[in-house]
Design a protein around this motif. Sequence first.
Motif, PDB file in Angstrom:
ATOM      1  N   UNK A  93     -10.863  19.308   1.859  1.00  0.00           N
ATOM      2  CA  UNK A  93     -11.600  18.094   2.232  1.00  0.00           C
ATOM      3  C   UNK A  93     -10.668  16.896   2.361  1.00  0.00           C
ATOM      4  N   UNK A  94      -9.733  16.749   1.417  1.00  0.00           N
ATOM      5  CA  UNK A  94      -8.771  15.655   1.495  1.00  0.00           C
ATOM      6  C   UNK A  94      -7.965  15.728   2.788  1.00  0.00           C
ATOM      7  N   UNK A  95      -7.438  16.904   3.073  1.00  0.00           N
ATOM      8  CA  UNK A  95      -6.582  17.043   4.249  1.00  0.00           C
ATOM      9  C   UNK A  95      -7.345  16.756   5.540  1.00  0.00           C
ATOM     10  N   UNK A  96      -8.634  17.086   5.561  1.00  0.00           N
ATOM     11  CA  UNK A  96      -9.426  16.891   6.780  1.00  0.00           C
ATOM     12  C   UNK A  96      -9.859  15.436   6.954  1.00  0.00           C
ATOM     13  N   UNK A  97     -10.114  14.717   5.850  1.00  0.00           N
ATOM     14  CA  UNK A  97     -10.792  13.430   5.962  1.00  0.00           C
ATOM     15  C   UNK A  97     -10.022  12.225   5.439  1.00  0.00           C
ATOM     16  N   UNK A  98      -8.978  12.442   4.645  1.00  0.00           N
ATOM     17  CA  UNK A  98      -8.387  11.302   3.945  1.00  0.00           C
ATOM     18  C   UNK A  98      -7.706  10.304   4.878  1.00  0.00           C
ATOM     19  N   UNK A  99      -7.312  10.769   6.064  1.00  0.00           N
ATOM     20  CA  UNK A  99      -6.662   9.873   7.017  1.00  0.00           C
ATOM     21  C   UNK A  99      -7.519   8.700   7.437  1.00  0.00           C
ATOM     22  N   UNK A 100      -8.861   8.868   7.392  1.00  0.00           N
ATOM     23  CA  UNK A 100      -9.762   7.782   7.774  1.00  0.00           C
ATOM     24  C   UNK A 100      -9.610   6.570   6.863  1.00  0.00           C
ATOM     25  N   UNK A 101      -9.223   6.825   5.605  1.00  0.00           N
ATOM     26  CA  UNK A 101      -9.016   5.733   4.668  1.00  0.00           C
ATOM     27  C   UNK A 101      -7.536   5.413   4.493  1.00  0.00           C
ATOM     28  N   UNK A 102      -6.699   6.463   4.431  1.00  0.00           N
ATOM     29  CA  UNK A 102      -5.293   6.241   4.074  1.00  0.00           C
ATOM     30  C   UNK A 102      -4.534   5.438   5.123  1.00  0.00           C
ATOM     31  N   UNK A 103      -4.794   5.692   6.379  1.00  0.00           N
ATOM     32  CA  UNK A 103      -4.050   4.975   7.421  1.00  0.00           C
ATOM     33  C   UNK A 103      -4.347   3.466   7.402  1.00  0.00           C
ATOM     34  N   UNK A 104      -5.628   3.059   7.376  1.00  0.00           N
ATOM     35  CA  UNK A 104      -5.866   1.609   7.272  1.00  0.00           C
ATOM     36  C   UNK A 104      -5.417   1.026   5.936  1.00  0.00           C
ATOM     37  N   UNK A 105      -5.511   1.803   4.849  1.00  0.00           N
ATOM     38  CA  UNK A 105      -5.068   1.287   3.552  1.00  0.00           C
ATOM     39  C   UNK A 105      -3.554   1.094   3.540  1.00  0.00           C
ATOM     40  N   UNK A 106      -2.823   1.983   4.187  1.00  0.00           N
ATOM     41  CA  UNK A 106      -1.371   1.815   4.287  1.00  0.00           C
ATOM     42  C   UNK A 106      -1.011   0.519   5.008  1.00  0.00           C
ATOM     43  N   UNK A 107      -1.825   0.144   5.999  1.00  0.00           N
ATOM     44  CA  UNK A 107      -1.565  -1.124   6.693  1.00  0.00           C
ATOM     45  C   UNK A 107      -1.657  -2.284   5.703  1.00  0.00           C
ATOM     46  N   UNK A 108      -2.668  -2.257   4.839  1.00  0.00           N
ATOM     47  CA  UNK A 108      -2.830  -3.319   3.840  1.00  0.00           C
ATOM     48  C   UNK A 108      -1.665  -3.298   2.860  1.00  0.00           C
ATOM     49  N   UNK A 109      -1.277  -2.106   2.403  1.00  0.00           N
ATOM     50  CA  UNK A 109      -0.158  -1.998   1.457  1.00  0.00           C
ATOM     51  C   UNK A 109       1.123  -2.579   2.043  1.00  0.00           C
ATOM     52  N   UNK A 110       1.300  -2.413   3.350  1.00  0.00           N
ATOM     53  CA  UNK A 110       2.507  -2.934   4.008  1.00  0.00           C
ATOM     54  C   UNK A 110       2.560  -4.463   3.998  1.00  0.00           C
ATOM     55  N   UNK A 111       1.417  -5.122   3.786  1.00  0.00           N
ATOM     56  CA  UNK A 111       1.387  -6.591   3.762  1.00  0.00           C
ATOM     57  C   UNK A 111       1.703  -7.148   2.379  1.00  0.00           C
ATOM     58  N   UNK A 112       1.804  -6.266   1.367  1.00  0.00           N
ATOM     59  CA  UNK A 112       1.931  -6.727  -0.024  1.00  0.00           C
ATOM     60  C   UNK A 112       3.340  -6.525  -0.560  1.00  0.00           C
ATOM     61  N   UNK A 113       3.659  -7.281  -1.592  1.00  0.00           N
ATOM     62  CA  UNK A 113       4.931  -7.142  -2.317  1.00  0.00           C
ATOM     63  C   UNK A 113       4.705  -6.168  -3.471  1.00  0.00           C
ATOM     64  N   UNK A 114       5.094  -4.910  -3.286  1.00  0.00           N
ATOM     65  CA  UNK A 114       4.788  -3.844  -4.237  1.00  0.00           C
ATOM     66  C   UNK A 114       6.019  -3.428  -5.031  1.00  0.00           C
ATOM     67  N   UNK A 115       5.840  -3.060  -6.305  1.00  0.00           N
ATOM     68  CA  UNK A 115       6.947  -2.455  -7.052  1.00  0.00           C
ATOM     69  C   UNK A 115       7.343  -1.119  -6.414  1.00  0.00           C
ATOM     70  N   UNK A 116       8.583  -0.708  -6.615  1.00  0.00           N
ATOM     71  CA  UNK A 116       9.082   0.514  -5.975  1.00  0.00           C
ATOM     72  C   UNK A 116       8.272   1.748  -6.360  1.00  0.00           C
ATOM     73  N   UNK A 117       7.856   1.844  -7.641  1.00  0.00           N
ATOM     74  CA  UNK A 117       7.121   3.034  -8.060  1.00  0.00           C
ATOM     75  C   UNK A 117       5.731   3.090  -7.433  1.00  0.00           C
ATOM     76  N   UNK A 118       5.182   1.956  -7.047  1.00  0.00           N
ATOM     77  CA  UNK A 118       3.884   1.943  -6.368  1.00  0.00           C
ATOM     78  C   UNK A 118       4.062   2.198  -4.875  1.00  0.00           C
ATOM     79  N   UNK A 119       5.148   1.683  -4.300  1.00  0.00           N
ATOM     80  CA  UNK A 119       5.430   1.964  -2.888  1.00  0.00           C
ATOM     81  C   UNK A 119       5.503   3.465  -2.615  1.00  0.00           C
ATOM     82  N   UNK A 120       5.993   4.216  -3.595  1.00  0.00           N
ATOM     83  CA  UNK A 120       6.167   5.662  -3.412  1.00  0.00           C
ATOM     84  C   UNK A 120       4.837   6.400  -3.347  1.00  0.00           C
ATOM     85  N   UNK A 121       3.767   5.798  -3.853  1.00  0.00           N
ATOM     86  CA  UNK A 121       2.445   6.430  -3.852  1.00  0.00           C
ATOM     87  C   UNK A 121       1.672   5.872  -2.669  1.00  0.00           C
TER      88      UNK A 121
END
Length: 432
Positions: free
Chosen positions: A171-199
Motif C-alpha cells: 500500500x505504501x509503495x502504491x500510494x505514498x507518492x501522493x503525499x511524499x512528493x508535495x511534502x518533500x517540496x515543503x521540506x525543501x523550503x525549511x532549514x532542517x537538521x542533517x539527521x532530519x534531512x535524511x528522512x
Amino acid sequence: MTRNVFVVGMNDLNAERLRRLRGVEDVVFHPLLTSEAVSDTQEFDIPAMLAEAEATLDAFDGSIDAIVGYIDFPVSTMLPLLCKKYGTRNASLESLLKCEHKYWSRKVMAEIVPDHTPTFTAFDPFDDDALSKIGEADLRFPFFVKPIKSSGSRLGFRIDSPEDFDYAIAAFRAEIGQISEPFNYVLDQADLPDDIKAIEGHYCMAERVIGGRQCTVEGYVHEGEVVPYGTVDSIRYPQVLSFFYYLYPSTLPRPVQDQMNEITRKVMAHIGYDNAGFNIEYYWDEVQNKIWLLEINTRIAQSHCDLFEMVDGVSHQQVTVDLGLGRRPDMPKGEGPENVAGEFFYRVFFNDATIARAPSKAEIEVAAEQVEGTRIASYVARGMKLSELPEQDAYSYAVASVWMGAGKQSKLLWNYEQVMKRLNYEFTDIVE
C-alpha cells in the motif's frame, strides 16, 4: 476599519461558522483557493496551489490582515509559507515541521517527555530489508506503521505478522507518492537538521503499539503562552481502529486531563510553536495509569467545530481567526445550548463496494429534523465506488457524519440511533 481575513479552502458551511464568531463585525472573510482544490482531492500540487493563492493575494486591493486555515495537509503546511511572504501571523515553518514530520516530532517528544513517548523508528518502504531493520530498533510484533506525513488516518496499519507488513508495504509503495512528493517540496523550503534531512517524505514510521482511551487536547499558543482549552474523546468501533464518534467534553478523569494539559504546555513550549492553534492526540492506559502522546496536529480539528459551538457557544475557529489577527483568543466556556455534543461516523467495513442507494437531500433533511440542531453530511452518491472517497482509514469507509448535541451522553447515543433509522444506504459489488 475593515480587516480582511483570507481563509484557505473556505466553503459555505465554514463561511457561516466564521460569521457567527465573536468580534468579527469589522472582519471580511475572503476565500483563498477552493475547498475542492485543497480538501476534496488526492492530488496536491503545492507549487501550483501557492502560485494561485499568491496571484489572488497580489491582485487584492486592500490590506491583508490575516491568512488562516482549518484543514490538514496540504493547507497546514502552506500557511507558514504564505504568512511569511505577506507578513501575517503564524507559526514558523520549522516549528510546524517539528510537529508535522512524524519522525522529527517523535525525536522532540523523546527529548522532552520520554516517559510518554513509545519506542519508534523510521524506515524506507522501498527497502526490501525494512522489516529486519525495524527489528534492530527493538520493535517486535505487534507494532504500528504510518507515513512520516499523512492526513487523517490514511495508510496507518497495525502489524501483527510479516504478512501484515507485506500488505502495508504494498500500500505504501502504491500510494505514498501522493503525499511524499508535495511534502518533500515543503521540506525543501525549511532549514532542517542533517539527521532530519535524511528522512525524506516517502519514509514511514514504525512504533510500539499504544492504546487506551483516546482523546484530543485542543489548544493554542499566543505570544509564547500555551493554552489548552478543551479535550474531546475519540471513541472507536468495538475491536477495530476506526472512529465511531467524537465526544465533547471529555469524560476522562480530571487529574488525567490536567496531566495531559501539563504535557501539552511542556512540549509546545519546547518546540517553539507560537501564534497558532494546534491539537495533540493522547491515549490514557487506565490499567497502567499511563499517558501516551500519539501525535501533534498543527491546526484546529475541523470535526470539532460544531461540538464547541454546541457546548461552549462558538466554533473554535475563534482561535484561528483571533490568532491570525494578533488577538488573544476570546474562547467562551459552557455558553452553548447543550451539555454534550458528538460527531458520529456512519461506516461500512468493506474493502470496496458500489453505492446502490444513498439518501436524497430531502431524506437527509427529514432525518436531521428528528433531533433539533442536528447536521448530517453524506459523502457518497449512487453509482460511486467506496474507494473513490478521499482521506479514509485502512479498515473502513465513512459514508456519512452526524453532528448533534444532548443533555447527557446516553441521550446523545439514543438520538443518533433515531436519526440513523431514517437514513438508508445500500451497496452492491461488495468486496469483503
